[in-house]
Design a protein around this motif. Structure first.
Motif, PDB file in Angstrom:
ATOM      1  N   TYR A  84       0.862  -1.166  -0.019  1.00 52.08           N
ATOM      2  CA  TYR A  84      -0.035   0.047   0.023  1.00 52.08           C
ATOM      3  C   TYR A  84       0.686   1.314  -0.046  1.00 52.08           C
ATOM      4  N   LYS A  85       1.943   1.142   0.402  1.00 57.31           N
ATOM      5  CA  LYS A  85       3.020   2.387   0.147  1.00 57.31           C
ATOM      6  C   LYS A  85       3.129   2.918  -1.079  1.00 57.31           C
ATOM      7  N   LYS A  86       3.103   1.738  -2.179  1.00 57.92           N
ATOM      8  CA  LYS A  86       3.359   2.063  -3.521  1.00 57.92           C
ATOM      9  C   LYS A  86       1.858   2.761  -4.004  1.00 57.92           C
ATOM     10  N   CYS A  87       0.673   2.808  -3.199  1.00 59.18           N
ATOM     11  CA  CYS A  87      -0.183   3.548  -3.889  1.00 59.18           C
ATOM     12  C   CYS A  87      -0.285   5.048  -3.325  1.00 59.18           C
ATOM     13  N   ASN A  88       0.773   5.458  -2.685  1.00 61.68           N
ATOM     14  CA  ASN A  88       0.749   6.987  -2.113  1.00 61.68           C
ATOM     15  C   ASN A  88      -0.291   7.270  -0.986  1.00 61.68           C
ATOM     16  N   VAL A  89      -0.245   6.404  -0.175  1.00 62.41           N
ATOM     17  CA  VAL A  89      -1.332   6.730   0.887  1.00 62.41           C
ATOM     18  C   VAL A  89      -0.448   7.604   1.709  1.00 62.41           C
ATOM     19  N   ASP A  90      -0.939   8.165   2.728  1.00 62.30           N
ATOM     20  CA  ASP A  90      -0.350   9.362   3.478  1.00 62.30           C
ATOM     21  C   ASP A  90      -0.004   8.680   4.794  1.00 62.30           C
ATOM     22  N   GLY A  91      -0.475   7.297   5.400  1.00 61.97           N
ATOM     23  CA  GLY A  91       0.057   6.755   6.621  1.00 61.97           C
ATOM     24  C   GLY A  91      -0.755   5.400   6.736  1.00 61.97           C
ATOM     25  N   PHE A  92      -0.481   4.895   8.028  1.00 55.90           N
ATOM     26  CA  PHE A  92      -1.035   3.634   8.444  1.00 55.90           C
ATOM     27  C   PHE A  92      -1.569   3.746   9.739  1.00 55.90           C
ATOM     28  N   VAL A  93      -2.358   2.756  10.172  1.00 55.80           N
ATOM     29  CA  VAL A  93      -3.196   2.752  11.235  1.00 55.80           C
ATOM     30  C   VAL A  93      -3.114   1.203  11.889  1.00 55.80           C
ATOM     31  N   PHE A  94      -2.766   0.846  12.914  1.00 48.61           N
ATOM     32  CA  PHE A  94      -2.576  -0.556  13.445  1.00 48.61           C
ATOM     33  C   PHE A  94      -2.162  -0.658  14.825  1.00 48.61           C
ATOM     34  N   GLY A  95      -2.186  -1.362  15.428  1.00 44.58           N
ATOM     35  CA  GLY A  95      -1.789  -1.775  16.908  1.00 44.58           C
ATOM     36  C   GLY A  95      -1.681  -3.338  17.268  1.00 44.58           C
ATOM     37  N   ASN A  96      -0.426  -3.796  17.505  1.00 40.68           N
ATOM     38  CA  ASN A  96      -0.262  -4.952  17.920  1.00 40.68           C
ATOM     39  C   ASN A  96       0.181  -5.274  19.469  1.00 40.68           C
ATOM     40  N   LEU A  97      -0.687  -6.047  20.216  1.00 40.26           N
ATOM     41  CA  LEU A  97      -0.639  -6.310  21.400  1.00 40.26           C
ATOM     42  C   LEU A  97      -0.044  -7.684  21.798  1.00 40.26           C
ATOM     43  N   ASN A  98       0.724  -7.712  22.889  1.00 42.96           N
ATOM     44  CA  ASN A  98       0.833  -9.116  23.636  1.00 42.96           C
ATOM     45  C   ASN A  98      -0.166  -9.888  24.539  1.00 42.96           C
ATOM     46  N   ALA A  99      -0.302 -11.280  24.407  1.00 48.56           N
ATOM     47  CA  ALA A  99      -1.479 -11.923  25.136  1.00 48.56           C
ATOM     48  C   ALA A  99      -1.617 -10.988  26.641  1.00 48.56           C
ATOM     49  N   ASP A 100      -0.828 -10.487  27.106  1.00 53.95           N
ATOM     50  CA  ASP A 100      -0.929 -10.044  28.606  1.00 53.95           C
ATOM     51  C   ASP A 100      -1.442  -8.574  28.587  1.00 53.95           C
ATOM     52  N   GLY A 101      -1.874  -8.072  27.388  1.00 53.03           N
ATOM     53  CA  GLY A 101      -2.615  -6.684  27.069  1.00 53.03           C
ATOM     54  C   GLY A 101      -1.153  -5.716  27.042  1.00 53.03           C
ATOM     55  N   SER A 102      -0.047  -6.033  27.113  1.00 52.12           N
ATOM     56  CA  SER A 102       1.071  -5.096  26.804  1.00 52.12           C
ATOM     57  C   SER A 102       1.110  -4.718  25.183  1.00 52.12           C
ATOM     58  N   VAL A 103       1.926  -3.545  24.988  1.00 54.93           N
ATOM     59  CA  VAL A 103       2.157  -3.268  23.556  1.00 54.93           C
ATOM     60  C   VAL A 103       3.093  -4.322  23.055  1.00 54.93           C
ATOM     61  N   ASN A 104       3.126  -4.781  21.995  1.00 54.18           N
ATOM     62  CA  ASN A 104       4.006  -5.689  21.367  1.00 54.18           C
ATOM     63  C   ASN A 104       5.272  -4.874  20.485  1.00 54.18           C
ATOM     64  N   ILE A 105       5.999  -4.677  21.153  1.00 55.35           N
ATOM     65  CA  ILE A 105       7.117  -3.600  20.698  1.00 55.35           C
ATOM     66  C   ILE A 105       7.901  -4.113  19.365  1.00 55.35           C
ATOM     67  N   ALA A 106       8.197  -5.248  19.447  1.00 60.16           N
ATOM     68  CA  ALA A 106       8.817  -5.845  18.449  1.00 60.16           C
ATOM     69  C   ALA A 106       8.124  -5.565  17.132  1.00 60.16           C
ATOM     70  N   GLN A 107       6.834  -6.167  17.039  1.00 64.90           N
ATOM     71  CA  GLN A 107       5.856  -6.232  16.007  1.00 64.90           C
ATOM     72  C   GLN A 107       5.512  -4.695  15.584  1.00 64.90           C
ATOM     73  N   ASN A 108       5.245  -4.087  16.255  1.00 69.84           N
ATOM     74  CA  ASN A 108       4.943  -2.555  16.070  1.00 69.84           C
ATOM     75  C   ASN A 108       6.053  -1.859  15.527  1.00 69.84           C
ATOM     76  N   THR A 109       7.307  -2.044  15.976  1.00 73.14           N
ATOM     77  CA  THR A 109       8.386  -1.331  15.344  1.00 73.14           C
ATOM     78  C   THR A 109       8.712  -1.870  14.117  1.00 73.14           C
ATOM     79  N   THR A 110       8.897  -3.197  13.884  1.00 70.57           N
ATOM     80  CA  THR A 110       8.867  -3.654  12.610  1.00 70.57           C
ATOM     81  C   THR A 110       7.797  -3.002  11.511  1.00 70.57           C
TER      82      THR A 110
END
Length: 223
Positions: A84-110
């Motif tokens: 979708y970057k190739k479509c010239n969009v302006d940004g992305f929206v997502f949010g990945n969590l771990n099973a304990d309800g914490s932010v999945n830092i590794a996945q989100n950073t990637t």
């Protein structure tokens, strides 16, 4: 932010046109409203980009339900961003969590690194995190530019106290964008409490999935 701005969650091309024609500043493109919004197909993204002269952010969420994704689902998310970057969009929206309800830092950073230099919004997965203030710091440290949240309430009015607290704690390091039951009837209250920021609404006032031109207009009038 000098002036408040409005993002409309759009589930179809009609909503994209309505949002743009009635003063919205940005579109969050998604499908499957009843699932809370999932990744749109390539043809919809391309068509929305052709129509939208305003900002166009695309949600990257392979399915409804929780926000703990398998390795296979994560691979799909990565490929969606690359494509979708190739479509010239302006940004992305997502949010990945771990099973304990914490932010999945590794996945989100990637994902943020794949999206670079486009800005990313951490979506309403924030409303189910186990520790709001720890998660706020994690989201900031990942490199997100915006958090979309109802303040962990069923809607923004119910979550107003948390929205205020998170906004104060963020201290302009990240945009706190209230969303979830935001309408022209309550945006004045939110603006009074939070000041100028981005506001998020589907502007849907019936049982369908298309934004109301009257409601978008009413929302922008109160910014």
């Amino acid at each position: 932010m000098e002036k408040s701005q409005l993002e409309i969650a759009c589930f179809n091309l009609d909503s994209v046109e309505i949002a743009q024609a009635n003063g919205a500043n940005r579109i969050e493109l998604c499908v499957n409203m009843k699932e809370g919004g999932t990744t749109p197909g390539l043809s919809l993204v391309q068509a929305a980009r052709e129509k939208a002269k305003i900002g166009l952010n695309v949600i990257i969420r392979p399915r409804g339900g929780d926000f703990v994704f398998t390795d296979a689902e994560f691979e799909v998310m990565k490929q969606n961003i690359i494509e979708y970057k190739k479509c010239n969009v302006d940004g992305f929206v997502f949010g990945n969590l771990n099973a304990d309800g914490s932010v999945n830092i590794a996945q989100n950073t990637t994902l943020i690194n794949l999206a670079y230099p486009l800005p990313c919004t951490f979506h309403r997965a924030f409303d189910v995190v186990s520790d709001v203030f720890k998660s706020l710091e994690d989201v900031i440290n990942c490199g997100f530019k915006t958090i979309l949240t109802s303040g962990q309430g069923k809607n923004v009015e119910e979550g107003i106290d948390v929205l205020i607290a998170v906004s104060q704690k963020a201290n302009n390091r990240i945009i706190i964008m209230p969303g979830g039951g935001l309408r022209s009837s309550n945006i004045g209250l939110l603006k009074e409490k939070l000041g100028n920021t981005f506001f998020h609404s589907s502007a849907i006032t019936d049982s369908g999935e298309t934004a109301s031109a009257v409601e978008v207009n009413a929302l922008t009038a109160k910014l």
